[in-house]
Design an enzyme around this catalytic site. Structure first.
Site, PDB file in Angstrom:
ATOM      1  N   HIS A 170     -17.382  11.829  -1.269  1.00 11.82           N
ATOM      2  CA  HIS A 170     -16.319  10.816  -1.410  1.00 11.82           C
ATOM      3  C   HIS A 170     -16.911   9.407  -1.367  1.00 11.82           C
ATOM      4  O   HIS A 170     -17.099   8.846  -0.279  1.00 11.82           O
ATOM      5  CB  HIS A 170     -15.291  10.975  -0.286  1.00 11.82           C
ATOM      6  CG  HIS A 170     -14.429  12.175  -0.457  1.00 11.82           C
ATOM      7  ND1 HIS A 170     -13.290  12.167  -1.219  1.00 11.82           N
ATOM      8  CD2 HIS A 170     -14.562  13.439   0.011  1.00 11.82           C
ATOM      9  CE1 HIS A 170     -12.733  13.371  -1.208  1.00 11.82           C
ATOM     10  NE2 HIS A 170     -13.497  14.164  -0.469  1.00 11.82           N
ATOM     11  N   GLU A 172     -15.440   6.751  -1.965  1.00  7.85           N
ATOM     12  CA  GLU A 172     -14.416   5.768  -1.601  1.00  7.85           C
ATOM     13  C   GLU A 172     -14.308   5.519  -0.100  1.00  7.85           C
ATOM     14  O   GLU A 172     -13.712   4.541   0.322  1.00  7.85           O
ATOM     15  CB  GLU A 172     -13.048   6.191  -2.164  1.00  7.85           C
ATOM     16  CG  GLU A 172     -12.400   7.413  -1.528  1.00  7.85           C
ATOM     17  CD  GLU A 172     -12.899   8.737  -2.075  1.00  7.85           C
ATOM     18  OE1 GLU A 172     -13.996   8.772  -2.661  1.00  7.85           O
ATOM     19  OE2 GLU A 172     -12.206   9.755  -1.883  1.00  7.85           O
ATOM     20  N   SER A 224      13.403 -11.363   4.290  1.00  8.80           N
ATOM     21  CA  SER A 224      13.465 -10.930   5.689  1.00  8.80           C
ATOM     22  C   SER A 224      12.553 -11.767   6.572  1.00  8.80           C
ATOM     23  O   SER A 224      12.647 -11.725   7.788  1.00  8.80           O
ATOM     24  CB  SER A 224      13.046  -9.467   5.785  1.00  8.80           C
ATOM     25  OG  SER A 224      11.656  -9.354   5.504  1.00  8.80           O
ATOM     26  N   GLY A 225      11.636 -12.496   5.928  1.00  6.58           N
ATOM     27  CA  GLY A 225      10.630 -13.205   6.720  1.00  6.58           C
ATOM     28  C   GLY A 225       9.380 -12.354   6.893  1.00  6.58           C
ATOM     29  O   GLY A 225       8.395 -12.791   7.471  1.00  6.58           O
ATOM     30  N   GLY A 226       9.424 -11.118   6.380  1.00  7.31           N
ATOM     31  CA  GLY A 226       8.229 -10.268   6.383  1.00  7.31           C
ATOM     32  C   GLY A 226       7.296 -10.687   5.252  1.00  7.31           C
ATOM     33  O   GLY A 226       7.666 -11.507   4.402  1.00  7.31           O
ATOM     34  N   VAL A 227       6.106 -10.115   5.235  1.00  5.69           N
ATOM     35  CA  VAL A 227       5.094 -10.535   4.263  1.00  5.69           C
ATOM     36  C   VAL A 227       5.560 -10.309   2.821  1.00  5.69           C
ATOM     37  O   VAL A 227       5.490 -11.215   1.982  1.00  5.69           O
ATOM     38  CB  VAL A 227       3.766  -9.756   4.492  1.00  5.69           C
ATOM     39  CG1 VAL A 227       2.709 -10.193   3.496  1.00  5.69           C
ATOM     40  CG2 VAL A 227       3.286  -9.935   5.915  1.00  5.69           C
ATOM     41  N   SER A 229       8.561  -9.723   1.246  1.00  3.12           N
ATOM     42  CA  SER A 229       9.647 -10.499   0.643  1.00  3.12           C
ATOM     43  C   SER A 229       9.277 -11.983   0.599  1.00  3.12           C
ATOM     44  O   SER A 229       9.689 -12.702  -0.322  1.00  3.12           O
ATOM     45  CB  SER A 229      10.978 -10.266   1.364  1.00  3.12           C
ATOM     46  OG  SER A 229      10.929 -10.724   2.685  1.00  3.12           O
ATOM     47  N   SER A 230       8.469 -12.450   1.541  1.00  2.42           N
ATOM     48  CA  SER A 230       8.068 -13.861   1.524  1.00  2.42           C
ATOM     49  C   SER A 230       7.193 -14.162   0.308  1.00  2.42           C
ATOM     50  O   SER A 230       7.360 -15.186  -0.359  1.00  2.42           O
ATOM     51  CB  SER A 230       7.284 -14.216   2.787  1.00  2.42           C
ATOM     52  OG  SER A 230       8.111 -14.092   3.905  1.00  2.42           O
TER      53      SER A 230
END
Ligand code: XMP
Length: 512
Positions: A170, A172, A224-227, A229-230
């Site tokens: 692997h 990766e 929402s103020g989350g990463v 959606s901001s």
């Protein structure tokens, strides 16, 4: 998609498949994961520079194992098979796969041929990560063995003329010492990629296509103020400015001053209509007397969407609806069906009576770290872009038992002290997540000459890569001591602080 060159990662159900895609993108080559059920014509049409077959949990000889049309190897596009993908390539071309008496697992020393394009500019001997029981015992005609380990005669094979490569290990995972080099060699030496996938191009191209799609219509986004959606908000703002309306439902269960910070960020730094709905009272009235965690979650979720959709109904019609869906929200490894979508808080269910011209998901092809890079480039403040995960129900699940305005206030104050001390000491950078919890326990204490009977605050801090498992953080005692002193001195009605030393499992990160 704004990419000049593309790699397809054909997903056969292995556990590292998203990681393969991320490692490719780390080298500035755009790639997409496609399920193994994708028709060959679709792959042929995708005009990609290379294809990577992923690992998978099965044995190629089993009928129920994921297979693929061997004609994919005749498209003239370079292919790299990894683990199961390597065995599949061998099997498709008439090679022989056998079941070993025992599994080869872990870090293994490999000897690789320096003549192979895949193993250029790396030592002949290096450590690779193996995890397999089946192995290629006889490679197909026309293939050379290009790497081996003590127990695996065919750690890699290749047919350079047909640009077909396969590795049993692997590359990766980071345990493969030169894994990134090997993937890079495939991308650049074999596929001839240039590596021009940059976040700047992404922003420029996405803004252009958003403008074309939205035209002179409006677009609404739930912020929402989350990463995620901001960043979606910042991107849409750059594309259409005031024609973007962000609806921010502040349920009063965010961290101290967080609602104000979100409002201030988006009204000051970005051009848009920003609508904040303050509705703590409404939420608290529905939570009155409720102590069961799942019921609390349900009430908060239901109320949130009620407020949000009522606002949309009242004020907007037509136009587009945007959401901050990101790539991992959409892909479910190995299901073999692109339409299988996880139910996720980023993907909102729309009520039947509301219609939009369409749904826009500008981040739908990005991984979280890429979303963060876009956010930084768009000028979103660091503390928002690198924000820790915060549960949708907010402090509602950190105030154990009944949620009241006073108990939310206590928790917000205590949590603010913790955040301040973690930041000052620099420890916040080492932590995946930390927060205060109000367990709803009162204990006896003594302050001055008086007996107290007040709330207990618990501190939770964890380190983790994926939140599936987590360890409690070894925070220095002195730092814990300062946090404890300050919380007791500065937060009314708290007289004791404890530190949670439970890992996950058996505990969860949150207390409810
Ligand atoms: P647990 O408590 O399950 O948490 O170990 C793992 C991660 O998920 C977050 N979490 C939530 N996020 N809604 C969310 O959006 C929720 O109901 C929820 N519960 C837990 C938690 O903060 C941690 O990062």
């Amino acid at each position: 998609m704004p990419a000049t060159e593309k790699i397809i990662v054909l997903d056969f159900g292995g556990q590292y498949n998203q990681l393969i895609a991320r490692r490719v993108r780390d080298q500035h080559v755009y790639c997409e994961i496609m399920p193994y059920t994708t028709p060959l014509e679709e792959i042929a049409r995708a005009d990609c520079k290379g294809i990577i077959f992923t690992g998978g949990p099965n044995s190629v000889y089993l009928e129920e194992s994921p297979h693929y049309d061997p004609a994919i190897l005749d498209l003239g596009v370079p292919v790299l098979g990894i683990c199961y993908g390597a065995q599949l390539m061998a099997w498709m071309l008439g090679g022989k796969i056998e079941h070993a008496p025992s599994r080869e697992y872990g870090r293994i020393e490999m000897t690789a041929s320096p003549d192979s394009l895949l193993f250029r500019d790396m030592p002949e001997k290096s450590v690779c990560w193996m995890s397999h029981t089946d192995y290629i015992s006889v490679p197909p005609e026309g293939f050379n063995l290009s790497a081996r380990t003590d127990s695996c005669p065919c750690a890699a094979m290749e047919n350079p003329g047909r640009r077909l490569y396969a590795v049993q290990f692997h590359p990766e995972v980071t345990h493969s010492e030169y894994g990134q080099k090997i993937l890079g060699n495939f991308l650049f030496n074999v596929c001839g990629c240039k590596g021009d996938w940059q976040m700047d191009n992404f922003i420029e191209e996405t803004v252009k296509s958003l403008r074309a799609q939205i035209g002179d219509q409006g677009v609404v986004l739930g912020l929402s103020g989350g990463v995620d959606s901001s960043v979606a908000a910042a991107l849409l703002s750059r594309a259409v400015g005031k024609r973007l309306t962000c609806v921010f439902v502040d349920q009063g269960l965010m961290r101290k001053d967080e609602g104000d910070f979100v409002e201030e960020t988006f009204t000051r730094l970005f051009d848009m209509n920003f609508v904040r709905i303050n509705c703590q009272e409404q939420f608290l009235s529905h939570l009155k007397g409720v102590t069961d965690p799942e019921q609390k979650r349900k009430i908060i979720g239901t109320e949130f969407y009620k407020v949000f959709w009522d606002e949309i109904r009242a004020r907007y019609s037509g136009g587009f609806f945007a959401q901050g869906t990101i790539y991992p929200d959409r892909i479910e490894s190995g299901k073999g069906n692109a339409a299988t979508i996880k139910t996720h808080h980023n993907q909102v269910k729309m009520p039947a009576d509301i219609t939009f011209s369409g749904v826009i998901e500008p981040l739908k092809d990005l991984f979280k770290d890429e979303v963060r890079r876009v956010g930084e480039k768009l000028g979103i403040p660091r503390e928002l872009v690198w924000r820790q995960p915060f549960p949708g129900p907010g402090l509602g699940v950190r105030v154990i038992g009944e949620v009241t305005a006073e108990r939310v206030r206590i928790l917000q104050e205590a949590d603010a002290v913790l955040r301040d001390e973690m930041k000052k000491s620099g420890y916040d950078e080492h932590m995946a997540q930390f927060f205060a919890v109000l367990p709803g326990v009162k204990t006896v204490g003594v302050m001055g000459d008086a007996r107290t009977y007040a709330e207990l605050v618990a501190i939770r801090a964890v380190t983790t890569d994926d939140f599936m498992t987590a360890d409690w953080a070894r925070i220095p005692y002195d730092l814990l001591g300062r946090v404890s002193n300050r919380i007791i001195n500065e937060v009314d009605n708290v007289n004791r602080v404890v530190y949670d030393i439970t890992s996950k499992p058996p505990g969860t990160v949150e207390w409810e």
